[in-house]
Design a protein around this motif. Sequence first.
Motif, short mmCIF file in Angstrom:
data_model
loop_
_atom_site.label_atom_id
_atom_site.label_comp_id
_atom_site.label_asym_id
_atom_site.label_seq_id
_atom_site.Cartn_x
_atom_site.Cartn_y
_atom_site.Cartn_z
N ALA A 7 0.83 -1.20 0.00
CA ALA A 7 0.00 0.00 0.00
C ALA A 7 0.87 1.26 0.00
O ALA A 7 0.57 2.24 -0.70
CB ALA A 7 -0.93 -0.01 1.21
N PHE A 8 1.96 1.24 0.77
CA PHE A 8 2.87 2.39 0.80
C PHE A 8 3.49 2.59 -0.58
O PHE A 8 3.60 3.73 -1.06
CB PHE A 8 3.95 2.15 1.85
N THR A 9 3.90 1.52 -1.21
CA THR A 9 4.51 1.60 -2.53
C THR A 9 3.53 2.19 -3.55
O THR A 9 3.90 3.03 -4.37
CB THR A 9 4.97 0.21 -2.99
N GLU A 10 2.27 1.76 -3.47
CA GLU A 10 1.26 2.26 -4.41
C GLU A 10 1.00 3.75 -4.19
O GLU A 10 0.83 4.50 -5.15
CB GLU A 10 -0.03 1.48 -4.23
N ARG A 11 1.00 4.19 -2.93
CA ARG A 11 0.71 5.59 -2.63
C ARG A 11 1.87 6.51 -2.98
O ARG A 11 1.65 7.67 -3.35
CB ARG A 11 0.39 5.76 -1.14
N THR A 12 3.09 6.02 -2.85
CA THR A 12 4.27 6.89 -2.97
C THR A 12 5.09 6.69 -4.22
O THR A 12 5.86 7.57 -4.60
CB THR A 12 5.19 6.68 -1.76
N GLY A 13 4.99 5.52 -4.84
CA GLY A 13 5.87 5.20 -5.95
C GLY A 13 7.25 4.78 -5.49
O GLY A 13 8.17 4.66 -6.31
N VAL A 14 7.41 4.53 -4.19
CA VAL A 14 8.69 4.14 -3.60
C VAL A 14 8.51 2.80 -2.89
O VAL A 14 7.60 2.66 -2.07
CB VAL A 14 9.19 5.20 -2.59
N ARG A 15 9.38 1.84 -3.20
CA ARG A 15 9.27 0.53 -2.57
C ARG A 15 10.26 0.43 -1.40
O ARG A 15 11.48 0.46 -1.61
CB ARG A 15 9.55 -0.58 -3.58
N PRO A 16 9.76 0.32 -0.17
CA PRO A 16 10.65 0.18 0.98
C PRO A 16 11.51 -1.09 0.90
O PRO A 16 11.10 -2.09 0.31
CB PRO A 16 9.68 0.11 2.16
N VAL A 17 12.67 -1.02 1.52
CA VAL A 17 13.63 -2.13 1.51
C VAL A 17 13.49 -2.93 2.80
O VAL A 17 13.37 -2.35 3.88
CB VAL A 17 15.07 -1.57 1.38
N PRO A 18 13.48 -4.27 2.71
CA PRO A 18 13.42 -5.07 3.95
C PRO A 18 14.56 -4.72 4.89
O PRO A 18 15.72 -4.63 4.49
CB PRO A 18 13.55 -6.51 3.44
N LEU A 54 -0.16 11.31 15.62
CA LEU A 54 1.02 11.85 14.95
C LEU A 54 0.70 12.01 13.48
O LEU A 54 -0.09 11.24 12.91
CB LEU A 54 2.22 10.92 15.14
N ARG A 55 1.33 12.98 12.84
CA ARG A 55 1.06 13.25 11.42
C ARG A 55 2.37 13.63 10.74
O ARG A 55 3.09 14.52 11.20
CB ARG A 55 0.05 14.38 11.28
N ALA A 56 2.68 12.94 9.67
CA ALA A 56 3.87 13.25 8.88
C ALA A 56 3.47 13.43 7.42
O ALA A 56 2.65 12.67 6.89
CB ALA A 56 4.91 12.13 8.99
N VAL A 57 4.03 14.44 6.78
CA VAL A 57 3.83 14.66 5.36
C VAL A 57 5.17 14.42 4.67
O VAL A 57 6.17 15.04 5.04
CB VAL A 57 3.31 16.07 5.06
N ILE A 58 5.19 13.51 3.72
CA ILE A 58 6.43 13.20 3.01
C ILE A 58 6.27 13.51 1.53
O ILE A 58 5.18 13.40 0.96
CB ILE A 58 6.84 11.72 3.20
N ASP A 59 7.36 13.95 0.93
CA ASP A 59 7.38 14.24 -0.50
C ASP A 59 7.85 13.00 -1.24
O ASP A 59 8.89 12.43 -0.90
CB ASP A 59 8.31 15.42 -0.78
N THR A 60 7.08 12.56 -2.22
CA THR A 60 7.36 11.33 -2.96
C THR A 60 7.29 11.57 -4.46
O THR A 60 6.83 12.64 -4.89
CB THR A 60 6.34 10.24 -2.58
N PRO A 61 7.71 10.61 -5.27
CA PRO A 61 7.59 10.79 -6.73
C PRO A 61 6.14 10.98 -7.18
O PRO A 61 5.91 11.52 -8.27
CB PRO A 61 8.15 9.46 -7.26
N LEU A 62 5.17 10.57 -6.37
CA LEU A 62 3.77 10.75 -6.72
C LEU A 62 3.14 11.95 -6.03
O LEU A 62 1.93 12.12 -6.04
CB LEU A 62 2.97 9.48 -6.36
N GLY A 63 3.98 12.80 -5.41
CA GLY A 63 3.49 13.99 -4.73
C GLY A 63 3.45 13.78 -3.23
O GLY A 63 3.79 12.72 -2.72
N PRO A 64 3.03 14.83 -2.47
CA PRO A 64 2.99 14.73 -1.01
C PRO A 64 2.02 13.65 -0.54
O PRO A 64 0.92 13.50 -1.07
CB PRO A 64 2.51 16.12 -0.58
N VAL A 65 2.44 12.90 0.47
CA VAL A 65 1.62 11.85 1.06
C VAL A 65 1.60 12.06 2.57
O VAL A 65 2.64 12.31 3.18
CB VAL A 65 2.19 10.45 0.73
#
Length: 207
Positions: A22-33, A193-204
């Motif tokens: 779900a994170f990958t789909e929202r951000t366009g970034v795949r987390p690393v194990p 808590l609330r965090a806004v991160i900048d990703t290849p697909l825009g702010p998430v």
Amino acid sequence: MTGPQLDHLVYAVPDLAAGVAAFTERTGVRPVPGGSHPGGTANHLVRFGPTAYLEIIGPDPEASARPRAFGLENLTAPRLAAWAVRPDDIDKSVRQARERGHDPGDVRPLSRRTPAGALLEWRLTRREDPAAVRPVPFLIDWGGTPHPAASADLPLVSLISFSAVHPEPDALRRDLAALDLRLDVSPGPEPALRAVIDTPLGPVTLR
């Protein structure tokens, strides 16, 4: 002594594979194990820079018991559950905070192995806290272990903002001040808590 620095944010998910997808789909970034912890959790990571990262943590699919850490035992939806800061001297920070009226908990050792088999060891403050969201950070000291965010293998995103909501903002600010920390805190019915991160697909926004 300088104030503690942000070390990482903890994004807890009830199912690790689904949460990472779900994170990958929202951000366009795949987390690393990142690896598995002895307490029955495992994580995936993305970094904010060379000294801070986002940890996506969930039950280890290879473990038999459901973990209690970060409310995972009863978690039904992803949430930004906690954060960690890195002081210059963790033992001194604990003593100082207690003198100022906030107990961060005792400093205890912890470790995990990376998928490549390397052992990472660190010390952190732990306390018995059943709260679903912990707006006061825990303290961490990596000692001689290389910081996870220093790895170039971790994908990079930018942390735009980080803030908290609390039913007693002044009380939270006092606890943060005991740790030499300041955070944007607004009133609300329950801690969050609330965090806004900048990703290849825009702010998430993670919350």
